[in-house]
Design a protein around this motif. Structure first.
Motif, PDB file in Angstrom:
ATOM      1  N   ARG A 190       1.782   5.961  10.948  1.00  0.00           N
ATOM      2  CA  ARG A 190       1.765   4.346  10.577  1.00  0.00           C
ATOM      3  C   ARG A 190       0.208   4.089  10.527  1.00  0.00           C
ATOM      4  NH1 ARG A 190       5.372  -0.003  10.256  1.00  0.00           N
ATOM      5  NH2 ARG A 190       4.247  -1.799  10.699  1.00  0.00           N
TER       6      ARG A 190
ATOM      7  N   GLU B 113      -2.142   0.854  10.494  1.00  0.00           N
ATOM      8  CA  GLU B 113      -2.103  -0.643  10.779  1.00  0.00           C
ATOM      9  C   GLU B 113      -3.557  -0.848  10.571  1.00  0.00           C
ATOM     10  OE1 GLU B 113      -0.101  -1.927  14.041  1.00  0.00           O
ATOM     11  OE2 GLU B 113       1.954  -1.562  13.441  1.00  0.00           O
TER      12      GLU B 113
ATOM     13  N   VAL C  87       2.430   3.819   5.571  1.00  0.00           N
ATOM     14  CA  VAL C  87       3.466   4.309   6.425  1.00  0.00           C
ATOM     15  C   VAL C  87       3.849   5.558   5.612  1.00  0.00           C
ATOM     16  CG1 VAL C  87       5.655   3.892   7.381  1.00  0.00           C
ATOM     17  CG2 VAL C  87       4.023   2.206   7.356  1.00  0.00           C
TER      18      VAL C  87
ATOM     19  N   ASP D 205       7.351   7.979   6.117  1.00  0.00           N
ATOM     20  CA  ASP D 205       8.514   8.170   7.016  1.00  0.00           C
ATOM     21  C   ASP D 205       8.962   9.210   7.060  1.00  0.00           C
ATOM     22  OD1 ASP D 205       9.671   8.374   4.461  1.00  0.00           O
ATOM     23  OD2 ASP D 205      10.755   6.474   4.206  1.00  0.00           O
TER      24      ASP D 205
ATOM     25  N   THR E  85       5.607   8.089   1.245  1.00  0.00           N
ATOM     26  CA  THR E  85       4.473   7.204   1.691  1.00  0.00           C
ATOM     27  C   THR E  85       4.362   5.781   1.136  1.00  0.00           C
ATOM     28  OG1 THR E  85       2.832   8.135   0.122  1.00  0.00           O
ATOM     29  CG2 THR E  85       3.270   9.088   2.324  1.00  0.00           C
ATOM     30  N   TYR E  86       4.004   4.867   1.964  1.00  0.00           N
ATOM     31  CA  TYR E  86       4.151   3.495   1.311  1.00  0.00           C
ATOM     32  C   TYR E  86       2.589   2.696   1.612  1.00  0.00           C
ATOM     33  CZ  TYR E  86       9.190   3.977   1.290  1.00  0.00           C
ATOM     34  OH  TYR E  86      10.473   4.561   1.153  1.00  0.00           O
TER      35      TYR E  86
ATOM     36  N   VAL F 243       2.806  -2.672  -3.298  1.00  0.00           N
ATOM     37  CA  VAL F 243       3.292  -1.567  -2.306  1.00  0.00           C
ATOM     38  C   VAL F 243       3.237  -0.326  -3.478  1.00  0.00           C
ATOM     39  CG1 VAL F 243       4.660  -0.405  -0.855  1.00  0.00           C
ATOM     40  CG2 VAL F 243       4.491  -2.993  -0.963  1.00  0.00           C
TER      41      VAL F 243
ATOM     42  N   ARG G  19       4.028   3.530  -3.671  1.00  0.00           N
ATOM     43  CA  ARG G  19       4.914   4.265  -3.172  1.00  0.00           C
ATOM     44  C   ARG G  19       4.771   5.689  -3.665  1.00  0.00           C
ATOM     45  NH1 ARG G  19      11.588   4.459  -3.224  1.00  0.00           N
ATOM     46  NH2 ARG G  19      10.923   5.382  -5.168  1.00  0.00           N
TER      47      ARG G  19
ATOM     48  N   LYS H  95       9.329   2.837   9.705  1.00  0.00           N
ATOM     49  CA  LYS H  95      10.237   2.440   8.584  1.00  0.00           C
ATOM     50  C   LYS H  95       9.726   1.155   7.890  1.00  0.00           C
ATOM     51  CE  LYS H  95      14.495   3.715  10.995  1.00  0.00           C
ATOM     52  NZ  LYS H  95      15.866   3.078  11.642  1.00  0.00           N
ATOM     53  N   PHE H  96       9.446   1.442   6.662  1.00  0.00           N
ATOM     54  CA  PHE H  96       8.730   0.453   5.857  1.00  0.00           C
ATOM     55  C   PHE H  96       9.590  -0.539   5.164  1.00  0.00           C
ATOM     56  CE2 PHE H  96       6.754  -1.180   2.048  1.00  0.00           C
ATOM     57  CZ  PHE H  96       5.685  -1.855   2.534  1.00  0.00           C
ATOM     58  N   THR H  97       9.462  -1.904   5.326  1.00  0.00           N
ATOM     59  CA  THR H  97      10.066  -2.859   4.775  1.00  0.00           C
ATOM     60  C   THR H  97       9.140  -3.806   3.955  1.00  0.00           C
ATOM     61  OG1 THR H  97      11.714  -3.062   6.717  1.00  0.00           O
ATOM     62  CG2 THR H  97      11.653  -4.962   5.205  1.00  0.00           C
TER      63      THR H  97
END
Length: 217
Positions: A75, A77, A87, A89, A93-94, A103, A105, A199-201
């Motif tokens: 991650r 930031e 990110v 997971d 990747t995002y 975004v 992906r 976890k990507f939201t």
């Protein structure tokens, strides 16, 4: 250069090449120390500053905090530019571009284990396996590693180690003529990292794009 290879993460020559573990005793000790440090770390957090130097010139530095957890989770930031986020997971990747609310992906393939420039961060570093030449000579103790394969997106990796075998600086030279430069500080080994970091939201209204095809989801 693919951002995945940076996420990343992750050596200018003055003397002739030193081959594999036949390097001088000081270089061999340093390489082994770096390899042991990161291969034996399960999680990692650190502050980073990232600068891209492309054929068109030097781009504005980006900075923030990086968190990693084995296997294949990371991650990034960003505080500059504010709100950007990258990110992994372990499956996808995002990359959130905050000012566009977009975004990107990308799927991690089965054979893609993030070796190479940032392998030391994810604990998958094997100098003997991945690199064929080492060059030293800079006053700051930099080591330049040349990969065995010429089919990668990068042609060399330069790192500056600390006395504790941590990585203080990292430079990645790409096949496209670009160079990514990183500076790392405040490294913490094996911190407790919550699952939700990886976890990507997506934010409300964000457009999801397939990075490989450029198509909205």
């Amino acid at each position: 250069m693919n951002r995945l290879l940076l996420a990343a993460c992750l050596l200018a020559a003055w003397t002739g090449p030193i081959h594999s573990w036949a390097a001088g005793p000081d270089v061999s000790k340093t390489l082994k120390g770096i390899q042991d440090r990161y291969n034996n770390s399960k999680t990692l957090s650190l502050h980073f500053t990232e600068t891209l130097i492309s054929p068109g010139g030097r781009h504005k530095p980006e900075s923030g905090t990086l968190y990693l957890r084995k296997p294949r989770q990371m991650r990034w930031e960003y505080t500059a530019p504010p709100g950007d986020l990258f990110v992994s997971d372990g499956k996808f990747t995002y990359y959130l571009i905050a000012n566009e609310n977009k975004v990107e992906r990308e799927k991690l393939t089965e054979g893609e284990d993030l070796r190479g420039p940032l392998a030391f961060l994810l604990g998958n570093l094997d100098f003997n396996r991945d690199f064929k030449e080492y060059r030293t000579g800079d006053a700051d103790g930099a080591i330049t590693a040349i990969p065995k394969s010429d089919k990668l997106e990068y042609t060399e990796v330069t790192l500056v180690p600390g006395a504790d075998f941590s990585i203080k600086k990292l430079s990645i030279k790409g096949q496209d003529g670009s160079t990514y430069q990183f500076e790392f500080d405040d490294e913490k080994r094996n911190p407790a990292l919550p699952d939700n970091l990886f976890k990507f939201t997506p934010p409300p209204g964000a457009v999801m794009v397939d990075a490989a095809q450029g198509n909205p989801k």
